[in-house]
Design an enzyme around this catalytic site. Structure first.
Site, mmCIF file in Angstrom:
data_model
loop_
_atom_site.group_PDB
_atom_site.id
_atom_site.type_symbol
_atom_site.label_atom_id
_atom_site.label_comp_id
_atom_site.label_asym_id
_atom_site.label_seq_id
_atom_site.Cartn_x
_atom_site.Cartn_y
_atom_site.Cartn_z
ATOM 1 N N LYS A 24 0.798 -1.217 -0.041
ATOM 2 C CA LYS A 24 -0.086 -0.112 -0.001
ATOM 3 C C LYS A 24 0.962 1.217 -0.044
ATOM 4 O O LYS A 24 1.744 1.434 0.749
ATOM 5 C CB LYS A 24 -0.728 -0.032 1.304
ATOM 6 C CG LYS A 24 -2.029 0.925 1.410
ATOM 7 C CD LYS A 24 -2.638 0.639 2.690
ATOM 8 C CE LYS A 24 -3.902 1.565 2.740
ATOM 9 N NZ LYS A 24 -4.983 1.262 1.820
ATOM 10 N N THR A 27 -2.470 6.692 0.818
ATOM 11 C CA THR A 27 -3.747 6.904 1.552
ATOM 12 C C THR A 27 -4.635 7.997 1.337
ATOM 13 O O THR A 27 -3.977 8.966 0.711
ATOM 14 C CB THR A 27 -3.650 6.588 3.094
ATOM 15 O OG1 THR A 27 -4.790 6.367 3.800
ATOM 16 C CG2 THR A 27 -2.779 7.752 3.699
ATOM 17 N N GLU A 77 -3.400 1.595 -3.551
ATOM 18 C CA GLU A 77 -4.212 1.297 -2.297
ATOM 19 C C GLU A 77 -4.149 -0.121 -1.733
ATOM 20 O O GLU A 77 -4.469 -0.598 -0.564
ATOM 21 C CB GLU A 77 -5.667 1.677 -2.198
ATOM 22 C CG GLU A 77 -5.892 3.293 -1.795
ATOM 23 C CD GLU A 77 -5.878 3.860 -0.373
ATOM 24 O OE1 GLU A 77 -5.659 3.081 0.564
ATOM 25 O OE2 GLU A 77 -6.211 4.847 -0.392
#
Ligand SMILES: CC(=O)Nc1ccn([C@H]2C[C@H](O)[C@@H](CO)O2)c(=O)n1
Length: 108
Positions: A24, A27, A77
């Site tokens: 990931k 954000t 993500e």
């Protein structure tokens, strides 16, 4: 008015393995959580138990409208697009004005 750059960030616990493994790399947050400074090192904690997970370096903070969230963001993500948009709507209901925070894992 300048805002002091935060040195910590929280993620839902179920997402932290994706952050700690480097899968990931962005954000999406609202304005209140957008004050990270590119180049700074930030400690990652779980939201639920405030357990330290890892460190990341902030690469960029850019505006992103909710309606512009697409497969690129879902890939970064490491989540399916429909799941990502649903999650964001739950966390930030009715907010169009969001921010994409890009980061890199600090390898230890
Ligand atoms: C306070 C807090 O920890 N808030 C959030 C907000 C968002 N996330 C996750 C959910 C999605 O994967 C992205 C996009 O918002 O970030 C989170 O873990 N914790």
């Amino acid at each position: 008015m300048s805002v002091i750059a935060p040195t910590q960030i929280t993620f839902f616990e179920f997402l932290t393995p994706l952050v700690a493994s480097g899968q990931k790399t962005i954000t999406i947050r609202d304005f209140s959580e957008s004050h990270y400074q590119p180049g700074t090192q930030v400690e990652v904690y779980t939201l639920e138990s405030h357990t330290k997970v890892c460190d990341i370096v902030i690469l960029a903070v850019e505006p992103l409208a909710f309606d512009d969230i697409n497969e690129f963001h879902a890939n970064q993500e490491s989540l399916p697009l429909d799941e990502l948009k649903q999650l964001i709507q739950q966390v930030y209901p009715d907010q169009q004005r969001l921010f994409m925070i890009s980061f890199a894992l600090v390898e230890t």
